[in-house]
Design an enzyme around this catalytic site. Structure first.
Site, PDB file in Angstrom:
ATOM      1  N   GLU A  28      68.476 -19.874 -12.544  1.00  0.00           N
ATOM      2  CA  GLU A  28      67.832 -19.777 -13.680  1.00  0.00           C
ATOM      3  C   GLU A  28      66.330 -19.353 -13.651  1.00  0.00           C
ATOM      4  O   GLU A  28      65.501 -20.123 -13.824  1.00  0.00           O
ATOM      5  CB  GLU A  28      68.020 -21.178 -14.442  1.00  0.00           C
ATOM      6  CG  GLU A  28      69.248 -21.657 -14.568  1.00  0.00           C
ATOM      7  CD  GLU A  28      69.405 -23.112 -15.240  1.00  0.00           C
ATOM      8  OE1 GLU A  28      68.273 -23.593 -15.573  1.00  0.00           O
ATOM      9  OE2 GLU A  28      70.600 -23.470 -15.604  1.00  0.00           O
ATOM     10  N   GLU A  41      77.427 -23.375 -14.214  1.00  0.00           N
ATOM     11  CA  GLU A  41      77.049 -24.662 -14.794  1.00  0.00           C
ATOM     12  C   GLU A  41      77.416 -24.953 -16.155  1.00  0.00           C
ATOM     13  O   GLU A  41      77.397 -23.716 -16.748  1.00  0.00           O
ATOM     14  CB  GLU A  41      75.455 -24.959 -14.906  1.00  0.00           C
ATOM     15  CG  GLU A  41      74.804 -25.167 -13.430  1.00  0.00           C
ATOM     16  CD  GLU A  41      73.234 -25.534 -13.238  1.00  0.00           C
ATOM     17  OE1 GLU A  41      72.809 -25.882 -14.573  1.00  0.00           O
ATOM     18  OE2 GLU A  41      72.702 -25.203 -12.523  1.00  0.00           O
TER      19      GLU A  41
HETATM   20  O1  IFM Z   1      69.422 -30.231 -14.619  1.00  0.00           O
HETATM   21  C1  IFM Z   1      69.593 -28.829 -14.972  1.00  0.00           C
HETATM   22  C2  IFM Z   1      69.761 -27.895 -13.497  1.00  0.00           C
HETATM   23  O2  IFM Z   1      69.032 -28.332 -12.805  1.00  0.00           O
HETATM   24  C3  IFM Z   1      69.577 -26.594 -14.045  1.00  0.00           C
HETATM   25  N1  IFM Z   1      70.329 -26.120 -15.194  1.00  0.00           N
HETATM   26  C4  IFM Z   1      70.539 -27.012 -16.415  1.00  0.00           C
HETATM   27  C5  IFM Z   1      70.217 -28.458 -15.942  1.00  0.00           C
HETATM   28  C6  IFM Z   1      70.509 -29.421 -16.880  1.00  0.00           C
HETATM   29  O3  IFM Z   1      69.192 -29.294 -17.586  1.00  0.00           O
END
Ligand code: IFM
Length: 456
Positions: A172, A358
């Site tokens: 990210e 994710e």
């Molecule tokens: O916890 C975070 C993660 O570190 C990166 N993506 C989003 C998740 C939720 O906010």
């Protein structure tokens, strides 16, 4: 990004990589153990008022010491892959040069034991925890950080490449620029918007140099980049709102992918940054286009936006959709958006292998009762997003895997431990773990290759 239908017909492919994800600072604890150096998150958590409740990652899920038992829980769920990140300052305390053997031994044993249980290690090189020693040299605002990152990456390929074959460079990068430099809500907490284009560029140079280092090592495996995407919808058909939507889309969804796949940054960004927009050398733009093996997509929600001169740096404000369900992060539950982003990536950037790296939801779970945590809303969230993913597969998206965020309740950055994303509940006072009902639901999905999902 238009929404399209996401029906489904059959199960997921035999080779589909079913996983769950975490990151180092959010779960490991013991950040300074065995010779590790501090990271920017160690320092940030010590600044009063930065983190809800004054929480830190000092203990977190104590995974650094409990990982052997944690792997047994992963095996119980039937995970085929585990996505984790390497804490740069655990393996290179100063961020450059000297390696810390006990830190490397931790990741080596983690990967070995995962493989013994048939779980594929899927490692992220940078999930936001820059070594503090490098921050002292300017961190990502220093163009040399790209070389520091690539040197660290090359060492990891050498030291751990025997056991780890799936690598991603950055997690990210949009959150790195937005959290750390646009709003300052994340470490190192600098609200300096004019720095954003250069930081983004240095991150991308570091990414590309790391990919080149991976190729130079000649090891088997795959390397990719992980971005977080969300569909941006205009709050009205007003041209100002539509233009605001395009700006938000350029900033969040295209800022990193356009340069990697198309060789240029979105024009909307140059316009918004004005004089602060640098002239990027052509050879650096070519470097950033270094081909990758896969793209990881993190998906949680969409956002509906309007034009608002008093809004963010881009003159955009979010319009909350009060009629929709929202998670504890106040993120709208919008499963069809997952299908939209997967199809959009294929249309815009080509047909490359994709992973949902994710996807998940923070909800206030009920307390443990009779050994169970009944988290029906999380089950519904996962079910609907898995169906959306399957719809994209059916439409020809080359989706190779899906990772739930997160394996454990953990340290949710500036929110501390207040937000629980886990499919395994963690009692942070006792470190007791409980498989939530969502973990059992996910185990069935994995075992049936998705056929246990309704309407499949
Ligand atoms: O916890 C975070 C993660 O570190 C990166 N993506 C989003 C998740 C939720 O906010």
């Amino acid at each position: 990004m238009n929404d399209e239908s996401n029906g489904s017909a059959a199960g997921f492919p035999e080779t589909f990589l079913w996983g769950a994800a975490t990151s180092a600072y959010q779960i490991e604890g013991s950040p300074l153990a065995d010779g590790a150096g501090p990271s920017i998150w160690d320092e940030f958590c010590r600044q009063p008022g930065r983190i809800a409740g004054g929480d830190t990652g000092d203990v977190a899920c104590d995974h650094y010491r409990r990982f052997r038992d944690d792997i047994e829980l992963m095996a119980q769920i039937g995970l085929r892959s585990y996505r984790f990140s390497i804490a740069w300052s655990r393996v290179m305390p100063e961020g450059r040069g000297r390696l810390n053997e006990p830190g490397l031994a931790f990741y080596r044993e983690l990967a070995e034991r995962l493989l013994e249980r048939g779980i594929q290690p899927f490692a992220t090189l940078y999930h936001w925890d820059l070594p503090a020693a490098l921050q002292a040299r300017g961190g990502w605002t220093n163009p040399d950080c790209a070389y520091w990152f690539a040197d660290y990456a090359a060492q990891m390929f050498r030291q751990l490449g025997e056991h780890i074959t799936f690598w991603s460079t950055l997690n990210e990068p949009w959150v790195v620029v937005d959290g750390a430099y646009m709003t300052g809500a994340h470490a190192p907490g600098q609200a300096v918007p004019h720095a954003v284009p250069r930081v983004a560029h240095t991150l991308l140079r570091g990414h590309a140099l790391a990919v080149q280092a991976f190729r130079a090592e000649g090891r088997p495996g795959q390397i990719g980049l992980v971005v977080n995407l969300e569909p941006k919808h205009a709050a009205s058909s007003d041209t100002a709102d539509i233009a605001a939507m395009e700006r938000a889309h350029a900033y969040m969804n295209r800022q990193f992918l356009d340069p990697v796949f198309l060789g240029s940054y979105p024009e909307e960004l140059a316009a918004a940054f004005g004089n602060a927009w640098p002239l990027f050398p052509a050879e650096e733009m070519r470097l950033i286009q270094e081909p990758i093996d896969f793209l990881g997509i993190n998906y949680y929600s969409r956002s509906v936006v309007c034009d608002d001169p008093a809004g963010d740096f881009f003159g955009v404000s979010r319009v909350r959709q009060d009629g929709s369900e929202h998670t504890e992060m106040d993120w709208e539950v919008y499963p069809e958006g997952l299908g939209s982003v997967l199809r959009w990536v294929k249309r815009r950037y080509g047909d490359l292998p994709l992973y949902v790296t994710e996807n998940g939801a923070a909800f206030n779970d009920p307390p443990v009762a009779g050994g169970r945590i009944v988290d029906d809303r999380r089950i519904a969230y996962l079910r609907d997003h898995l169906k959306a993913a399957q719809g994209a597969l059916r439409d020809g998206v080359d989706l190779r895997g899906y990772f739930v965020w997160s394996l454990f309740d953990n340290f949710e950055w500036s929110y501390g431990y207040a937000k629980r994303f886990g499919i395994i509940g963690v009692d942070f006072a006792t470190q007791q773990r409980v498989l939530k009902d969502s973990a059992r639901f996910y185990a069935e999905v994995i075992a049936s290759r998705g056929r246990s999902l309704p309407d499949l």
